[in-house]
Design an enzyme around this catalytic site. Structure first.
Site, mmCIF file in Angstrom:
data_model
loop_
_atom_site.group_PDB
_atom_site.id
_atom_site.type_symbol
_atom_site.label_atom_id
_atom_site.label_comp_id
_atom_site.label_asym_id
_atom_site.label_seq_id
_atom_site.Cartn_x
_atom_site.Cartn_y
_atom_site.Cartn_z
ATOM 1 N N LEU A 92 -59.053 -5.571 -33.619
ATOM 2 C CA LEU A 92 -60.145 -6.195 -32.896
ATOM 3 C C LEU A 92 -59.410 -6.441 -31.507
ATOM 4 C CD1 LEU A 92 -62.156 -8.459 -35.177
ATOM 5 C CD2 LEU A 92 -62.750 -6.299 -34.351
ATOM 6 N N GLY A 125 -69.331 0.359 -48.149
ATOM 7 C CA GLY A 125 -70.071 -0.848 -47.963
ATOM 8 C C GLY A 125 -70.491 -1.682 -49.072
ATOM 9 N N ASN A 149 -60.859 -11.106 -42.802
ATOM 10 C CA ASN A 149 -60.972 -9.735 -43.283
ATOM 11 C C ASN A 149 -60.492 -10.198 -44.752
ATOM 12 O OD1 ASN A 149 -60.547 -6.985 -43.349
ATOM 13 N ND2 ASN A 149 -58.161 -7.385 -43.330
ATOM 14 N N HIS A 179 -58.480 -8.007 -48.136
ATOM 15 C CA HIS A 179 -57.664 -7.027 -48.232
ATOM 16 C C HIS A 179 -57.207 -6.961 -49.877
ATOM 17 C CE1 HIS A 179 -54.531 -4.150 -47.515
ATOM 18 N NE2 HIS A 179 -53.543 -4.813 -48.229
HETATM 19 C C1 GAR Z 1 -62.528 -3.212 -49.906
HETATM 20 O O1 GAR Z 1 -61.629 -2.833 -51.130
HETATM 21 C C2 GAR Z 1 -61.599 -3.980 -48.902
HETATM 22 O O2 GAR Z 1 -60.617 -4.893 -49.447
HETATM 23 C C3 GAR Z 1 -60.671 -2.764 -48.294
HETATM 24 O O3 GAR Z 1 -61.463 -1.882 -48.032
HETATM 25 C C4 GAR Z 1 -62.433 -1.693 -49.117
HETATM 26 C C5 GAR Z 1 -63.818 -1.549 -48.525
HETATM 27 O O4 GAR Z 1 -64.650 -1.022 -49.661
HETATM 28 N N1 GAR Z 1 -60.268 -3.368 -46.985
HETATM 29 C C6 GAR Z 1 -58.858 -2.911 -46.587
HETATM 30 O O5 GAR Z 1 -58.201 -2.215 -47.321
HETATM 31 C C7 GAR Z 1 -58.236 -3.478 -45.355
HETATM 32 N N2 GAR Z 1 -56.902 -3.387 -45.013
HETATM 33 P P1 GAR Z 1 -66.406 -1.039 -49.104
HETATM 34 O O6 GAR Z 1 -66.534 0.088 -47.877
HETATM 35 O O7 GAR Z 1 -66.960 -0.484 -50.270
HETATM 36 O O8 GAR Z 1 -66.818 -2.248 -48.645
#
Ligand code: GAR
Length: 223
Positions: free
Chosen positions: A106, A25, A118, A120
């Site tokens: 979703l 998060g 989103n 990435h």
């Molecule tokens: C973030 O780095 C986000 O870009 C990635 O997950 C992490 C979440 O971090 N998302 C993906 O890889 C989507 N394919 P968090 O839980 O600390 O917010």
């Protein structure tokens, strides 16, 4: 399609967002900070987590944001889980669904046309798709030996990491990078790019034309 148009010329609308997560998060925490600093015209109406023990849940509770848990492990298949996610989100009046480290697709057609966005941690269409999330992305980037990675913010469609791209920014890979050092530099960009993209949405400045997202100047979006 123009998304997120503000109500009036004078006031930028404060959008109501759901933040969906499955992990630590830090993305949520950053958005909370931007909103508290008055830099992002948004309100987080709810945080939904697919894992009961995700640290993002603690962060949401600490910030006084309503939390909904839909435990993926409690559902036989993805469709039933995703339907429950939709049903729980339907109780909130939402302008935008913000994926913040949420690792599931979703059921968009049943989401009453609420757009979803989103982030990435790579330059889509590289190092993305099913199984590519979080540190797995950075590990694959380092193993491949590429020189430039980055961050992508995109609208969500029915495939993983696939919808129209809103913003992208490159990050140089260093010869001595580890997963942790690369993650840290990529996240620094993520924590600026995501609020910027959501702000553009709130200002009604994003027009989706097929796979392209046109960013309108502020004045045009207000006509
Ligand atoms: C973030 O780095 C986000 O870009 C990635 O997950 C992490 C979440 O971090 N998302 C993906 O890889 C989507 N394919 P968090 O839980 O600390 O917010």
């Amino acid at each position: 399609m123009r998304v997120g148009a503000p109500d009036t010329m004078e006031n930028t609308r404060i959008i109501s967002a759901a933040v969906l997560l499955s992990g630590t998060g830090s993305t949520l925490q950053n958005l909370i900070g931007w909103i508290a600093a008055g830099k992002l015209p948004a309100k987080i109406a709810v945080v939904l987590s697919s894992k009961p023990d995700a640290y993002g849940v603690t962060r949401a509770k600490d910030a006084g944001i309503p939390v909904v848990i839909v435990n993926r492990k409690g559902f036989k298949n993805h469709t039933k889980f995703a339907q429950e996610v939709n049903d729980r989100l339907a109780k909130f009046d939402l302008d935008l669904i913000v994926l913040a480290g949420y690792s599931h697709l979703l059921l968009l057609d049943k989401l009453r046309n609420i757009p979803a966005i989103n982030i990435h941690p790579a330059l889509i269409p590289s190092f993305c798709g099913k199984g590519f999330y979080g540190d797995k992305v950075h590990k694959a980037v380092l193993e491949q030996g590429i020189k430039v990675t980055g961050v992508t913010v995109h609208f969500v469609d029915e495939e993983y990491d696939h919808g129209p791209i809103v913003l992208q920014e490159a990050v140089r890979v260093r010869r001595d990078d580890t997963i942790a050092s690369l993650r840290s530099r990529v996240q620094r960009i993520e924590h600026r790019l995501y609020p910027e993209a959501i702000k553009l949405f709130a200002e009604g400045r994003l027009r989706v034309e097929g796979r392209k997202v046109i960013i309108l100047p502020l004045s045009k979006s207000r006509k």
